[in-house]
Write a protein that holds these residues in place. Structure first.
Motif, PDB file in Angstrom:
ATOM      1  N   THR A  40       0.832  -1.078  -0.117  1.00 21.33           N
ATOM      2  CA  THR A  40      -0.155  -0.049  -0.026  1.00 21.33           C
ATOM      3  C   THR A  40       0.973   1.248  -0.058  1.00 21.33           C
ATOM      4  OG1 THR A  40      -1.589  -1.267   1.237  1.00 21.33           O
ATOM      5  CG2 THR A  40      -1.789   1.211   1.207  1.00 21.33           C
ATOM      6  N   GLY A  41       0.415   1.980  -0.998  1.00 22.38           N
ATOM      7  CA  GLY A  41       1.467   3.430  -1.009  1.00 22.38           C
ATOM      8  C   GLY A  41       2.583   3.438  -1.791  1.00 22.38           C
ATOM      9  N   LYS A  42       3.011   2.021  -2.108  1.00 20.03           N
ATOM     10  CA  LYS A  42       4.204   2.017  -3.063  1.00 20.03           C
ATOM     11  C   LYS A  42       3.958   2.064  -4.718  1.00 20.03           C
ATOM     12  CE  LYS A  42       6.765  -0.437   0.550  1.00 20.03           C
ATOM     13  NZ  LYS A  42       7.658   0.528   0.693  1.00 20.03           N
ATOM     14  N   THR A  43       5.094   2.698  -5.235  1.00 13.95           N
ATOM     15  CA  THR A  43       4.814   2.264  -6.628  1.00 13.95           C
ATOM     16  C   THR A  43       5.923   1.625  -7.275  1.00 13.95           C
ATOM     17  OG1 THR A  43       4.261   4.815  -6.695  1.00 13.95           O
ATOM     18  CG2 THR A  43       5.222   3.830  -8.783  1.00 13.95           C
ATOM     19  N   VAL A  44       5.373   0.783  -8.266  1.00 19.50           N
ATOM     20  CA  VAL A  44       6.273  -0.158  -8.963  1.00 19.50           C
ATOM     21  C   VAL A  44       6.193  -0.219 -10.294  1.00 19.50           C
ATOM     22  CG1 VAL A  44       6.381  -2.667  -9.325  1.00 19.50           C
ATOM     23  CG2 VAL A  44       5.511  -2.105  -7.072  1.00 19.50           C
ATOM     24  N   ILE A  45       7.137  -0.287 -11.026  1.00 24.80           N
ATOM     25  CA  ILE A  45       7.733  -0.201 -12.563  1.00 24.80           C
ATOM     26  C   ILE A  45       8.126  -1.623 -12.729  1.00 24.80           C
ATOM     27  CG2 ILE A  45       8.882   0.746 -14.397  1.00 24.80           C
ATOM     28  CD1 ILE A  45       9.132   3.392 -12.862  1.00 24.80           C
ATOM     29  N   ILE A  46       7.373  -2.142 -13.849  1.00 28.08           N
ATOM     30  CA  ILE A  46       7.776  -3.402 -14.429  1.00 28.08           C
ATOM     31  C   ILE A  46       7.732  -3.411 -15.934  1.00 28.08           C
ATOM     32  CG2 ILE A  46       7.080  -5.910 -14.609  1.00 28.08           C
ATOM     33  CD1 ILE A  46       5.226  -5.464 -12.114  1.00 28.08           C
ATOM     34  N   THR A  47       8.945  -3.758 -16.393  1.00 27.43           N
ATOM     35  CA  THR A  47       9.048  -3.620 -17.745  1.00 27.43           C
ATOM     36  C   THR A  47       8.771  -4.952 -18.461  1.00 27.43           C
ATOM     37  OG1 THR A  47      11.325  -4.501 -17.992  1.00 27.43           O
ATOM     38  CG2 THR A  47      11.177  -2.118 -17.471  1.00 27.43           C
ATOM     39  N   GLY A  48       8.200  -4.903 -19.760  1.00 24.37           N
ATOM     40  CA  GLY A  48       7.429  -6.123 -20.263  1.00 24.37           C
ATOM     41  C   GLY A  48       6.299  -6.698 -19.510  1.00 24.37           C
ATOM     42  N   ALA A  49       5.660  -6.004 -18.967  1.00 22.68           N
ATOM     43  CA  ALA A  49       4.448  -6.233 -17.988  1.00 22.68           C
ATOM     44  C   ALA A  49       3.083  -6.822 -18.759  1.00 22.68           C
ATOM     45  CB  ALA A  49       4.162  -5.242 -16.937  1.00 22.68           C
ATOM     46  N   ASN A  50       3.198  -6.757 -20.164  1.00 23.73           N
ATOM     47  CA  ASN A  50       2.034  -6.948 -20.895  1.00 23.73           C
ATOM     48  C   ASN A  50       1.682  -8.515 -21.241  1.00 23.73           C
ATOM     49  OD1 ASN A  50       4.119  -6.394 -22.913  1.00 23.73           O
ATOM     50  ND2 ASN A  50       2.560  -7.200 -24.475  1.00 23.73           N
ATOM     51  N   THR A  51       2.665  -9.374 -20.869  1.00 19.92           N
ATOM     52  CA  THR A  51       2.522 -10.859 -20.876  1.00 19.92           C
ATOM     53  C   THR A  51       3.497 -11.568 -19.992  1.00 19.92           C
ATOM     54  OG1 THR A  51       2.700 -12.488 -22.763  1.00 19.92           O
ATOM     55  CG2 THR A  51       4.248 -10.666 -22.824  1.00 19.92           C
ATOM     56  N   GLY A  52       3.184 -12.791 -20.084  1.00 17.45           N
ATOM     57  CA  GLY A  52       4.125 -13.818 -19.268  1.00 17.45           C
ATOM     58  C   GLY A  52       4.446 -13.406 -17.866  1.00 17.45           C
ATOM     59  N   ILE A  53       5.605 -13.645 -17.475  1.00 19.77           N
ATOM     60  CA  ILE A  53       5.848 -13.654 -16.006  1.00 19.77           C
ATOM     61  C   ILE A  53       5.693 -11.940 -15.321  1.00 19.77           C
ATOM     62  CG2 ILE A  53       7.161 -15.429 -15.663  1.00 19.77           C
ATOM     63  CD1 ILE A  53       9.818 -13.959 -15.580  1.00 19.77           C
ATOM     64  N   GLY A  54       5.855 -11.107 -16.422  1.00 20.53           N
ATOM     65  CA  GLY A  54       5.782  -9.646 -16.075  1.00 20.53           C
ATOM     66  C   GLY A  54       4.350  -9.354 -15.754  1.00 20.53           C
ATOM     67  N   LYS A  55       3.343  -9.769 -16.669  1.00 17.11           N
ATOM     68  CA  LYS A  55       2.234  -9.685 -16.329  1.00 17.11           C
ATOM     69  C   LYS A  55       1.472 -10.304 -15.147  1.00 17.11           C
ATOM     70  CE  LYS A  55      -2.465  -9.699 -18.528  1.00 17.11           C
ATOM     71  NZ  LYS A  55      -3.379 -10.458 -19.739  1.00 17.11           N
ATOM     72  N   GLU A  56       2.061 -11.581 -14.732  1.00 19.14           N
ATOM     73  CA  GLU A  56       1.597 -12.191 -13.482  1.00 19.14           C
ATOM     74  C   GLU A  56       2.103 -11.507 -12.355  1.00 19.14           C
ATOM     75  OE1 GLU A  56      -0.402 -14.567 -13.092  1.00 19.14           O
ATOM     76  OE2 GLU A  56      -0.751 -15.025 -15.231  1.00 19.14           O
ATOM     77  N   THR A  57       3.209 -10.912 -12.423  1.00 20.29           N
ATOM     78  CA  THR A  57       3.830 -10.165 -11.277  1.00 20.29           C
ATOM     79  C   THR A  57       3.093  -8.852 -11.114  1.00 20.29           C
ATOM     80  OG1 THR A  57       6.233 -11.014 -11.942  1.00 20.29           O
ATOM     81  CG2 THR A  57       6.013  -8.887 -10.682  1.00 20.29           C
ATOM     82  N   ALA A  58       2.820  -8.305 -12.127  1.00 17.14           N
ATOM     83  CA  ALA A  58       1.951  -6.999 -12.234  1.00 17.14           C
ATOM     84  C   ALA A  58       0.450  -7.243 -11.433  1.00 17.14           C
ATOM     85  CB  ALA A  58       1.653  -6.623 -13.473  1.00 17.14           C
ATOM     86  N   ILE A  59      -0.227  -8.319 -11.885  1.00  8.26           N
ATOM     87  CA  ILE A  59      -1.403  -8.549 -11.079  1.00  8.26           C
ATOM     88  C   ILE A  59      -1.286  -9.027  -9.720  1.00  8.26           C
ATOM     89  CG2 ILE A  59      -3.191 -10.519 -11.091  1.00  8.26           C
ATOM     90  CD1 ILE A  59      -2.742 -11.204 -14.263  1.00  8.26           C
ATOM     91  N   GLU A  60      -0.251  -9.554  -9.337  1.00  9.24           N
ATOM     92  CA  GLU A  60       0.025  -9.868  -7.859  1.00  9.24           C
ATOM     93  C   GLU A  60       0.388  -8.615  -7.068  1.00  9.24           C
ATOM     94  OE1 GLU A  60       0.183 -11.736  -4.221  1.00  9.24           O
ATOM     95  OE2 GLU A  60      -0.576 -12.648  -6.012  1.00  9.24           O
ATOM     96  N   LEU A  61       1.218  -7.844  -7.789  1.00 11.60           N
ATOM     97  CA  LEU A  61       1.730  -6.657  -6.880  1.00 11.60           C
ATOM     98  C   LEU A  61       0.295  -5.752  -6.937  1.00 11.60           C
ATOM     99  CD1 LEU A  61       5.531  -6.268  -7.742  1.00 11.60           C
ATOM    100  CD2 LEU A  61       4.472  -7.541  -6.075  1.00 11.60           C
ATOM    101  N   ALA A  62      -0.496  -5.522  -7.698  1.00 11.93           N
ATOM    102  CA  ALA A  62      -1.577  -4.782  -8.009  1.00 11.93           C
ATOM    103  C   ALA A  62      -2.515  -5.151  -6.619  1.00 11.93           C
ATOM    104  CB  ALA A  62      -1.999  -4.710  -9.206  1.00 11.93           C
ATOM    105  N   LYS A  63      -2.661  -6.631  -6.532  1.00 13.23           N
ATOM    106  CA  LYS A  63      -3.641  -7.145  -5.577  1.00 13.23           C
ATOM    107  C   LYS A  63      -3.149  -6.709  -4.159  1.00 13.23           C
ATOM    108  CE  LYS A  63      -5.165 -11.450  -7.839  1.00 13.23           C
ATOM    109  NZ  LYS A  63      -4.881 -12.915  -7.851  1.00 13.23           N
ATOM    110  N   ARG A  64      -1.758  -6.487  -4.154  1.00 14.55           N
ATOM    111  CA  ARG A  64      -1.212  -6.174  -2.764  1.00 14.55           C
ATOM    112  C   ARG A  64      -1.343  -4.450  -2.754  1.00 14.55           C
ATOM    113  NH1 ARG A  64       2.681 -10.432  -0.662  1.00 14.55           N
ATOM    114  NH2 ARG A  64       2.097 -12.199  -1.814  1.00 14.55           N
ATOM    115  N   LYS A  65      -2.149  -3.892  -3.382  1.00 15.96           N
ATOM    116  CA  LYS A  65      -2.225  -2.381  -3.273  1.00 15.96           C
ATOM    117  C   LYS A  65      -1.036  -1.523  -3.811  1.00 15.96           C
ATOM    118  CE  LYS A  65      -6.359  -3.773  -1.627  1.00 15.96           C
ATOM    119  NZ  LYS A  65      -7.386  -3.783  -2.451  1.00 15.96           N
ATOM    120  N   ALA A  66      -0.338  -2.043  -4.478  1.00 14.95           N
ATOM    121  CA  ALA A  66       0.715  -1.111  -5.140  1.00 14.95           C
ATOM    122  C   ALA A  66       0.196  -0.450  -6.370  1.00 14.95           C
ATOM    123  CB  ALA A  66       1.984  -1.872  -5.627  1.00 14.95           C
TER     124      ALA A  66
END
Length: 327
Positions: A40-66
Motif C-alpha cells: 500500500t502506497g508503493k509505486t512499482v515499475i515492471i518492464t515487459g508487463a503486458n505478457t508472461g511472468i511480467g504480467k503475472e507479477t503485475a497482477i499480484e503486486l496490484a492485488k497487494r495495493k501497489a
C-alpha cells in the motif's frame, strides 16, 4: 483371468506414471512466495508487463495495493494488459506507459515522464527480454539481445536511480536466467556480436550481463536504502520462446509440446521468485544476491562472480548508452 490381470497391470502402470508425472511437474515448478506483505502506497515499475511472468507479477503486486506502472513497447497490447490486470487484481491503480528498450531515446523519454509525474518509485523490476532472435539491431545499432536485455535496462535503472534513492526502502530486481552459466566470458572485444552470432550463445551472454550488472550496481549502492538482486525465474511457457518454435517442423513440435506442458513452468509459477524478491520482508536489506525458486542460490561460474568483469562491463555500458561514468 489373464486378461483381467493384464488390464489391472496396465491400470496400475498408468496410475503410477500419472503420479510420477504430477510429482515431476511439481518438482520442476519450484518454489512459491509465501509472504503476505502488502505494498500500500508503493509505486512499482515492471518492464515487459503486458505478457508472461511480467504480467503475472503485475497482477499480484496490484492485488497487494501497489501502484503498478506497466512499461511496455506495444501500445495496443499495453493498454489491453492494463485493462485485464485491473480486472484480475481488482485495482484501478494500474497504468500503461510506453517504453521501447530497443531505443535509448524511448528509455530517456519514459524516464523523464516518470521523474516528472511520480512522487516516488519503490520497486523497479527489469523483467522484459528477448531470446534467440535473428541477428537484429536496436534503433541505436546495438545487437538486439544485448541491447534490450542489458543496455536498455542499464540506462533505465541509472536514469531513475536518484529518484529511487529518495524512497525509504527500495528494491531493484533484474530478471536474469540460469543461462548465464553457459557463458564463460564477457565479450568485451565484441559486445555487439559482430564477429560471431549464435542466437542462444548471445542470449546467454546478455543474461551474464544481467548478473554482472546487478553485482556492480549492488556494490555502488552499499550504504544506501536501495538493494539490487537478480534471479532465474525458471523455464517458462511464455512468448520469450517465440523465435524457437517457429523453426521446427510440425513433427518436432508434436514431440516437444508434451514435454513443454509437463516440464515448463506456467507464467504464474515463473513469477513467484520475482514476487518473492519484491515483497518478502526478510529480503528487505539483502542485496547483490542471485535467486531461483524463491531461494538464494550461489552463482556457479567464476566469471559471474568477478568484480573486475562487473566493473569493466559497467564502464563500457555507460559509454555505449551515453552516461557519464562515476564510481
Amino acid at each position: 483371468m489373464v486378461g483381467a490381470r493384464v488390464k489391472w497391470s496396465i491400470g496400475v502402470g498408468v496410475a503410477v506414471a500419472g503420479v510420477a508425472l504430477i510429482f515431476l511437474r511439481r518438482h520442476f515448478a519450484g518454489g512459491f512466495c509465501h509472504s503476505n506483505a502488502m505494498l500500500t502506497g508503493k509505486t512499482v515499475i515492471i518492464t515487459g508487463a503486458n505478457t508472461g511472468i511480467g504480467k503475472e507479477t503485475a497482477i499480484e503486486l496490484a492485488k497487494r495495493k501497489a501502484k503498478v506502472i506497466l512499461a511496455c513497447r506495444d501500445p495496443e497490447r499495453g493498454r489491453e494488459a492494463e485493462k485485464d490486470i485491473r480486472v484480475k487484481s481488482g485495482s484501478e491503480d494500474v497504468v500503461y506507459r510506453h517504453l521501447d528498450l530497443a531505443s535509448l531515446s524511448s528509455v530517456r523519454e519514459f524516464s523523464k515522464s516518470v521523474l516528472q509525474e511520480e512522487a516516488h518509485i519503490d520497486i523497479l523490476i527489469n523483467n522484459a527480454g528477448i531470446m534467440a532472435c535473428p541477428q537484429w539491431r536496436t534503433e541505436d545499432g546495438f545487437e538486439m539481445q544485448f541491447g534490450v536485455n542489458h543496455l536498455g535496462h542499464f540506462l533505465l535503472t541509472n536514469l531513475l536511480l536518484n529518484k529511487l534513492k529518495e524512497s525509504p526502502s527500495v528494491r531493484i530486481i533484474n530478471v536474469a536466467s540460469l543461462g548465464y552459466k553457459y557463458c564463460k566470458e564477457v565479450k568485451f572485444h565484441d559486445l555487439n556480436s559482430e564477429k560471431d552470432y549464435e542466437p542462444y550463445a548471445v542470449y546467454y551472454h546478455s543474461k551474464l550481463a544481467n548478473v554482472l550488472f546487478t553485482r556492480e550496481l549492488a556494490r555502488r549502492l552499499v550504504g544506501t536504502n536501495v538493494t539490487a538482486n537478480s534471479l532465474h525465474p525458471g523455464v517458462i511457457r511464455t512468448e520469450l520462446g517465440r523465435h524457437f518454435m517457429p523453426n521446427m517442423n510440425w513433427f518436432r513440435k508434436m514431440l516437444v509440446y508434451p514435454f513443454i506442458l509437463l516440464i515448463f513452468k506456467t507464467p504464474y509459477q515463473g513469477a513467484q521468485t520475482t514476487i518473492c524478491c519484491a515483497v518478502s520482508e526478510e529480503l528487505e536489506r539483502v542485496s547483490g544476491k542471485y535467486f531461483a525458486d524463491c531461494q538464494e542460490k550461489e552463482l556457479e561460474t567464476e566469471i559471474s562472480q568477478s568484480d573486475e568483469a562487473a566493473k569493466q562491463l559497467w564502464t563500457l555500458s555507460a559509454k555505449m548508452v551515453g552516461l557519464e561514468e562515476n564510481s
